[in-house]
Design an enzyme around this catalytic site. Sequence first.
Site, PDB file in Angstrom:
ATOM      1  N   HIS A   1     -12.437  -5.825 -14.615  1.00  0.00           N
ATOM      2  CA  HIS A   1     -11.778  -6.064 -13.339  1.00  0.00           C
ATOM      3  C   HIS A   1     -11.359  -7.519 -13.152  1.00  0.00           C
ATOM      4  CE1 HIS A   1     -10.850  -5.295  -9.135  1.00  0.00           C
ATOM      5  NE2 HIS A   1     -11.627  -6.300  -8.774  1.00  0.00           N
TER       6      HIS A   1
ATOM      7  N   SER B   1      -7.292  -7.971  -7.316  1.00  0.00           N
ATOM      8  CA  SER B   1      -8.202  -7.065  -6.634  1.00  0.00           C
ATOM      9  C   SER B   1      -7.715  -6.808  -5.208  1.00  0.00           C
ATOM     10  CB  SER B   1      -9.623  -7.627  -6.674  1.00  0.00           C
ATOM     11  OG  SER B   1     -10.566  -6.688  -6.219  1.00  0.00           O
TER      12      SER B   1
ATOM     13  N   ASP C   1      -9.084   3.447  15.336  1.00  0.00           N
ATOM     14  CA  ASP C   1      -7.687   3.114  15.618  1.00  0.00           C
ATOM     15  C   ASP C   1      -7.151   1.985  14.736  1.00  0.00           C
ATOM     16  OD1 ASP C   1      -9.278   1.175  16.764  1.00  0.00           O
ATOM     17  OD2 ASP C   1      -8.153   1.069  18.650  1.00  0.00           O
TER      18      ASP C   1
END
Length: 433
Positions: free
Chosen positions: A409, A147, A356
């Site tokens: 998953h 993951s 940023d």
Amino acid sequence: MNSTCLAELTFAGIVARKHYFDLPLNYEQPDGEKITIFARELSSPDNLDKDLPFIVFFQGGPGFGAVRPAANGGWIKRALKEYRVLLLDQRGTGLSTPVNFASLSHLTSDEQTQYLSHFRADNIIRDAEAIRQQLTHGQKWTILGQSFGGFCVLKYLNDAPEGLAEAYITGGIPSLTRHADEVYQATYKRVLAKNQDFFNRFSDAQDLLTSLAEHIDNHPVQLATGERLTVEMLQLLGINIGMEQGPESVYYLIEQALIETPSGTQVNPLFLAHFCHLLDFNTNPIFALLHESIYCQNSASNWAAHRVRETYPEFNYQAGKPFLFTGEMVYPWMFEQFTNLKPLKQTAEQLAHKQDWPMLYDVNKLAQNQVPVCAAIYSEDMFVEMQYSLETAAQVGSLKYWLTSEYEHNGIRMDGEHILDRLIAINRGEKLR
């Protein structure tokens, strides 16, 4: 870099050593503040006298400590045949200078934001490289990421491929270029499909959930952790329906949510206790604080999941309409409702609007990658969009993949020995067994 190795321990036939490393919080200020990074080294008793290479495991998340093995099974069993396994507690998790509201309480919101800006994949990889130099004396090692750990693998390939012999990814190939908005637009579609599967499988689940939602809308219900249970919180259980055995766990929980008492209908105390065990927001705040930042490169997330949700109004529960679960999403209201997130609300806002964030991936550099990489891509994965994974697979040099519908998953948790064995065979061009 200072390091400490404690005495050997034995867990279910696995020999384990604990390692602690004092590393820079900010690698641009190597003599500044230090944090502790913990890693657990595992070996097979049969291989203690052998100089085997390391395989390093990067946990999913972000914000969760590495697996604590209770038995020699799964992918660890396969790995121990030819490796020493290093289970890395990523910075801020497990025993690695943990991050939580208490550990951050001495800092202002601005200071918390600055501190947490050093907890993304870039610095996780810097930690790993510093540890590699210490443990292997410069020898290459192999890495495995599940993951979010797969995001870390790609960052490692991007930043320090010279340290790697091989790399493996399960359920975690991110887009190299797409904004968080695009990721969540795809993810909500996946969550809708998983909802449909869930309610088709469990024919009375919709009635159970709408009754429960109506009850908690009209009666104050307090969770075992102190919060008032809300419908929005209830929807968060959907993070589990994209896992192997997750739908069953959710169904069995809601099946016993409401009980009849002499005082009337009430929420079962058992439900209130177990509900908290299925959500990690109180115990693992990095996940809520930094999850969307894993997609940010020179841009802010601006609460992407929350904004994109407005284009899917079916997720906004209303009485008389079907109840739907949400998925792996973080919302600003969570910092108003979860007890241990409330003190971090202002910090969460600042992180969500931080523009940023450094670039994570260099597409041109990854195209020239020569480290052998093999990934398991799960076609039915609710958490990672298959088309974006395939898109990235085509952009990274020396990357082979196995596309399968066999697993959800968390496939590596359910059948890790087979999955890792297959990936190793594919990566090395060996005949599949």
